[in-house]
Design an enzyme around this catalytic site. Structure first.
Site, PDB file in Angstrom:
ATOM      1  N   GLN A   1     -19.957  -8.242   7.785  1.00  0.00           N
ATOM      2  CA  GLN A   1     -21.098  -8.374   8.715  1.00  0.00           C
ATOM      3  C   GLN A   1     -22.175  -9.280   8.095  1.00  0.00           C
ATOM      4  OE1 GLN A   1     -19.907  -4.705   8.289  1.00  0.00           O
ATOM      5  NE2 GLN A   1     -18.409  -5.603   9.652  1.00  0.00           N
TER       6      GLN A   1
ATOM      7  N   GLY B   1     -13.963  -9.530  10.526  1.00  0.00           N
ATOM      8  CA  GLY B   1     -12.858 -10.461  10.776  1.00  0.00           C
ATOM      9  C   GLY B   1     -13.107 -11.684   9.920  1.00  0.00           C
ATOM     10  N   HIS B   2     -12.345 -11.829   8.851  1.00  0.00           N
ATOM     11  CA  HIS B   2     -12.567 -12.910   7.887  1.00  0.00           C
ATOM     12  C   HIS B   2     -11.387 -13.871   7.926  1.00  0.00           C
ATOM     13  CE1 HIS B   2     -15.445 -10.078   5.466  1.00  0.00           C
ATOM     14  NE2 HIS B   2     -15.846 -10.317   6.696  1.00  0.00           N
TER      15      HIS B   2
ATOM     16  N   ASP C   1     -20.048 -13.483  10.575  1.00  0.00           N
ATOM     17  CA  ASP C   1     -19.218 -14.654  10.890  1.00  0.00           C
ATOM     18  C   ASP C   1     -19.787 -15.955  10.317  1.00  0.00           C
ATOM     19  OD1 ASP C   1     -17.607 -12.914  12.359  1.00  0.00           O
ATOM     20  OD2 ASP C   1     -18.795 -13.216  14.172  1.00  0.00           O
TER      21      ASP C   1
ATOM     22  N   LYS D   1     -17.826 -15.970   5.422  1.00  0.00           N
ATOM     23  CA  LYS D   1     -17.683 -15.220   4.167  1.00  0.00           C
ATOM     24  C   LYS D   1     -16.252 -15.279   3.646  1.00  0.00           C
ATOM     25  CE  LYS D   1     -19.241 -11.591   6.296  1.00  0.00           C
ATOM     26  NZ  LYS D   1     -19.651 -12.214   7.551  1.00  0.00           N
TER      27      LYS D   1
HETATM   28  P1  GDP Z   1     -16.685 -14.359   8.316  1.00  0.00           P
HETATM   29  O1  GDP Z   1     -16.613 -13.152   9.178  1.00  0.00           O
HETATM   30  O2  GDP Z   1     -18.038 -14.559   7.726  1.00  0.00           O
HETATM   31  O3  GDP Z   1     -15.597 -14.401   7.283  1.00  0.00           O
HETATM   32  O4  GDP Z   1     -16.432 -15.614   9.281  1.00  0.00           O
HETATM   33  P2  GDP Z   1     -15.272 -15.738  10.406  1.00  0.00           P
HETATM   34  O5  GDP Z   1     -13.999 -16.003   9.725  1.00  0.00           O
HETATM   35  O6  GDP Z   1     -15.347 -14.616  11.358  1.00  0.00           O
HETATM   36  O7  GDP Z   1     -15.815 -17.001  11.196  1.00  0.00           O
HETATM   37  C1  GDP Z   1     -16.051 -18.221  10.566  1.00  0.00           C
HETATM   38  C2  GDP Z   1     -15.175 -19.280  11.238  1.00  0.00           C
HETATM   39  O8  GDP Z   1     -15.605 -20.550  10.836  1.00  0.00           O
HETATM   40  C3  GDP Z   1     -13.714 -19.183  10.837  1.00  0.00           C
HETATM   41  O9  GDP Z   1     -12.917 -19.579  11.915  1.00  0.00           O
HETATM   42  C4  GDP Z   1     -13.597 -20.177   9.674  1.00  0.00           C
HETATM   43  O10 GDP Z   1     -12.290 -20.715   9.540  1.00  0.00           O
HETATM   44  C5  GDP Z   1     -14.565 -21.238  10.133  1.00  0.00           C
HETATM   45  N1  GDP Z   1     -15.250 -21.973   9.069  1.00  0.00           N
HETATM   46  C6  GDP Z   1     -15.651 -21.539   7.841  1.00  0.00           C
HETATM   47  N2  GDP Z   1     -16.318 -22.520   7.193  1.00  0.00           N
HETATM   48  C7  GDP Z   1     -16.328 -23.590   8.015  1.00  0.00           C
HETATM   49  C8  GDP Z   1     -16.910 -24.892   7.929  1.00  0.00           C
HETATM   50  O11 GDP Z   1     -17.551 -25.277   6.948  1.00  0.00           O
HETATM   51  N3  GDP Z   1     -16.723 -25.734   9.011  1.00  0.00           N
HETATM   52  C9  GDP Z   1     -16.040 -25.338  10.122  1.00  0.00           C
HETATM   53  N4  GDP Z   1     -15.924 -26.189  11.121  1.00  0.00           N
HETATM   54  N5  GDP Z   1     -15.513 -24.108  10.238  1.00  0.00           N
HETATM   55  C10 GDP Z   1     -15.656 -23.254   9.210  1.00  0.00           C
HETATM   56  P1  IMO Z   2     -17.781 -10.108   9.928  1.00  0.00           P
HETATM   57  O1  IMO Z   2     -17.523  -9.384   8.634  1.00  0.00           O
HETATM   58  C1  IMO Z   2     -20.106 -10.333  13.596  1.00  0.00           C
HETATM   59  C2  IMO Z   2     -21.373  -6.535  15.378  1.00  0.00           C
HETATM   60  C3  IMO Z   2     -20.769  -6.148  16.718  1.00  0.00           C
HETATM   61  C4  IMO Z   2     -21.934  -5.394  17.312  1.00  0.00           C
HETATM   62  C5  IMO Z   2     -22.522  -4.655  16.117  1.00  0.00           C
HETATM   63  C6  IMO Z   2     -22.058  -3.222  15.957  1.00  0.00           C
HETATM   64  O2  IMO Z   2     -16.584 -10.743  10.523  1.00  0.00           O
HETATM   65  O3  IMO Z   2     -18.958 -11.018   9.808  1.00  0.00           O
HETATM   66  P2  IMO Z   2     -19.770  -2.131  15.127  1.00  0.00           P
HETATM   67  O4  IMO Z   2     -18.369  -2.231  15.656  1.00  0.00           O
HETATM   68  O5  IMO Z   2     -19.914  -2.573  13.708  1.00  0.00           O
HETATM   69  O6  IMO Z   2     -20.386  -0.791  15.360  1.00  0.00           O
HETATM   70  O7  IMO Z   2     -20.627  -3.162  16.029  1.00  0.00           O
HETATM   71  O8  IMO Z   2     -22.119  -5.401  14.968  1.00  0.00           O
HETATM   72  N1  IMO Z   2     -20.394  -6.823  14.301  1.00  0.00           N
HETATM   73  C7  IMO Z   2     -20.125  -8.054  13.861  1.00  0.00           C
HETATM   74  N2  IMO Z   2     -20.555  -9.264  14.280  1.00  0.00           N
HETATM   75  N3  IMO Z   2     -19.288 -10.247  12.534  1.00  0.00           N
HETATM   76  C8  IMO Z   2     -18.856  -9.047  12.088  1.00  0.00           C
HETATM   77  O9  IMO Z   2     -18.145  -8.905  10.952  1.00  0.00           O
HETATM   78  C9  IMO Z   2     -19.244  -7.879  12.777  1.00  0.00           C
HETATM   79  N4  IMO Z   2     -18.993  -6.555  12.621  1.00  0.00           N
HETATM   80  C10 IMO Z   2     -19.718  -5.918  13.552  1.00  0.00           C
HETATM   81  O10 IMO Z   2     -20.415  -7.285  17.458  1.00  0.00           O
HETATM   82  O11 IMO Z   2     -22.907  -6.301  17.759  1.00  0.00           O
HETATM   83 MG    MG Z   3     -16.036 -12.621  11.095  1.00  0.00          MG
END
Ligand code: GDP
Ligand code: IMO
Ligand code: MG
Length: 431
Positions: free
Chosen positions: A225, A40-41, A13, A16
């Site tokens: 991840q 979850g991207h 998170d 990415k």
């Molecule tokens: P990922 O799994 O690495 O793709 O990240 P996620 O999408 O799960 O979580 C990142 C969250 O931060 C999302 O809600 C993005 O929209 C948000 N985000 C990404 N870059 C920035 C930033 O520079 N500032 C803020 N405030 N939010 C951001």
């Molecule tokens: P993105 O791509 C954050 C975490 C779960 C748990 C552990 C194992 O959005 O960054 P799993 O279901 O993979 O067996 O769970 O890994 N986890 C993540 N945490 N971002 C993710 O993906 C994750 N995918 C799995 O919360 O701790």
């Molecule tokens: Mg994510």
């Protein structure tokens, strides 16, 4: 014509999705190489928010090839739903724009069931806090040589043989857990029904990508991840079940390691973690609450609240090493606006000894206390900044100190969820 790998450098998170979407303008192919729909991207483009789980974040740009590589575990029913949802947002997805490797193992409903049953049965200290999507059990079947793979969907006799192989194992396991055995005929019928929607996307991805590479096309590898969830180098057993680090990009699609020209680590300006496991700089006080609120730290896949803490330079230096990171994209700097002081972890104290890495032994990890240095915060807003000139001096100092401590330069800086609120320092695709 560089090929770039994007990997999460913390516990996932890091942002990415946003960065892959931004970079995909410069790429021809965007390929997922590990993980599954546990990812979850989030992409924010103007008024539209896209939440992608199994699909590569390049799908929303027209004219690109999106690839799901063999290193992924794929839930075909989920994928079909996700494709329908994304099409509903106006994105075109066809066999010309999406390819799935034929040797990709499938996640079956029994994997999700087993994942959740194990989590429910585990004592509090033993729970992993998985996403419940069957990722672990599906990878276990892959290395156990009993997966049903995409290519098996094309032939009834092979499909039956593969299902029988899987069920010999799973029904024995289910008997032990007191769960009903799997209805073989129903599973085969469900797989046959979904196969019509999956097979049109199936392709020899290794071959297509090797040809693209020879033709000078640019490949962007999208990690899911983060390196601290890596099955080998993460905080085991509180990890995911795949290799997350950059080396996996090659094996996860069928290219050689020399295909990787540049590795971009995605790094959040503080630290978050969702699920159980060690987190040395975790904050359970007002500062932690504030990071969570300002950063909207709720999981994209499960909606769970993410744990928050100070930036851990010691851990990021470590993940930059295990992935061979050339440069980082530092995200969510804006979330730090308004803090009077900021802390950065520079190492750990273990029983009076200073360490510059997190030890592997669980008991030692538990006894490690972070060593912090303090930096002044800034009161001005950095939200939406699109150039260095828009940043307050203290914010620049913070970024420079991060670079020094992790021994890796900032290539991109992100200051809001919006695609274009991104500062480019070094183009990872530049030759
Ligand atoms: P990922 O799994 O690495 O793709 O990240 P996620 O999408 O799960 O979580 C990142 C969250 O931060 C999302 O809600 C993005 O929209 C948000 N985000 C990404 N870059 C920035 C930033 O520079 N500032 C803020 N405030 N939010 C951001
Ligand atoms: P993105 O791509 C954050 C975490 C779960 C748990 C552990 C194992 O959005 O960054 P799993 O279901 O993979 O067996 O769970 O890994 N986890 C993540 N945490 N971002 C993710 O993906 C994750 N995918 C799995 O919360 O701790
Ligand atoms: Mg994510």
């Amino acid at each position: 014509m560089a090929n770039v790998v994007v990997v999460g450098a913390q516990w996932g998170d890091e942002g990415k999705g946003k960065i892959v979407d931004w970079l995909s303008e410069r790429a021809d192919v965007i390929a997922r190489f590990q993980g599954g729909h546990n990812a979850g991207h989030t992409l924010v483009i103007g008024e539209t928010v896209y939440k992608l789980h199994a699909l590569p974040s390049g799908v929303v740009r027209g004219g690109k090839l999106s690839v799901i590589g063999n290193g992924v575990v794929l839930d075909p029913w989920h994928l079909v739903k996700e494709i329908e949802g994304i099409r509903g947002q106006g994105v075109e997805i066809t066999p010309e724009t999406l390819m799935i490797a034929e040797n990709t193992p499938l996640i079956l409903p029994l994997h999700g069931e087993l994942d959740r049953a194990r989590e429910e049965a585990a004592n509090p200290g033993a729970k992993i806090g998985t996403t419940g999507r069957g990722i672990g059990p599906a990878y276990e079947d892959k290395v156990g040589r009993r997966s049903v793979r995409v290519a098996d969907l094309g032939d009834r006799a092979t499909l039956e043989a593969r299902v029988d192989r899987a069920l010999t194992h799973h029904n024995a396991l289910r008997r032990g857990l007191g769960i009903d055995p799997i209805d073989r005929e129903a599973l085969i019928a469900d797989l046959e029904a979904i196969s019509e929607k999956i097979l049109p996307f199936a392709a020899p991805v290794w071959k297509v990508l090797n040809e693209k590479r020879k033709a000078g096309k640019r490949i962007l590898f999208e990690g899911a991840q983060g390196a601290l969830l890596d099955i080998d180098f993460g905080t085991y057993p509180f990890v995911t079940s795949s290799n997350v680090i950059a080396g996996q990009a090659a094996t996860g699609v069928g290219l050689g390691p020399s295909a990787i020209d540049y590795t971009l680590g995605i790094v959040k300006a503080y630290t978050t973690r969702v699920g159980e496991g060690p987190f040395p700089t975790e904050l359970t006080d007002e500062d932690g609450k504030r990071l969570g609120e300002r950063g909207h730290e709720f999981g994209t896949t499960t909606g769970r609240q993410r744990r928050c803490g100070w930036f851990d330079a010691c851990l990021v230096k470590q993940t930059c090493a295990t992935s061979g990171v050339n440069g980082i994209a530092l995200t969510k700097l804006d979330v730090l606006d308004g803090f009077e002081t900021l802390k950065i972890c520079t190492g750990y104290d273990l029983d009076g000894t200073r360490l510059d890495y997190l030890p592997t032994a669980a008991d030692q990890q538990a006894r490690c206390t972070p060593v912090y240095e303090e930096l002044p915060g800034w009161s001005q807003s950095t939200e939406g900044a699109r150039s260095w000139a828009d940043l307050p001096a203290e914010a620049i100092k913070y970024v420079r100190r991060v670079e020094e401590l992790i021994e890796c330069p900032v290539a991109l800086l992100s200051t809001s969820p919006e695609r274009d609120d991104t500062i480019l320092v070094t183009d990872p695709f530049a030759d």
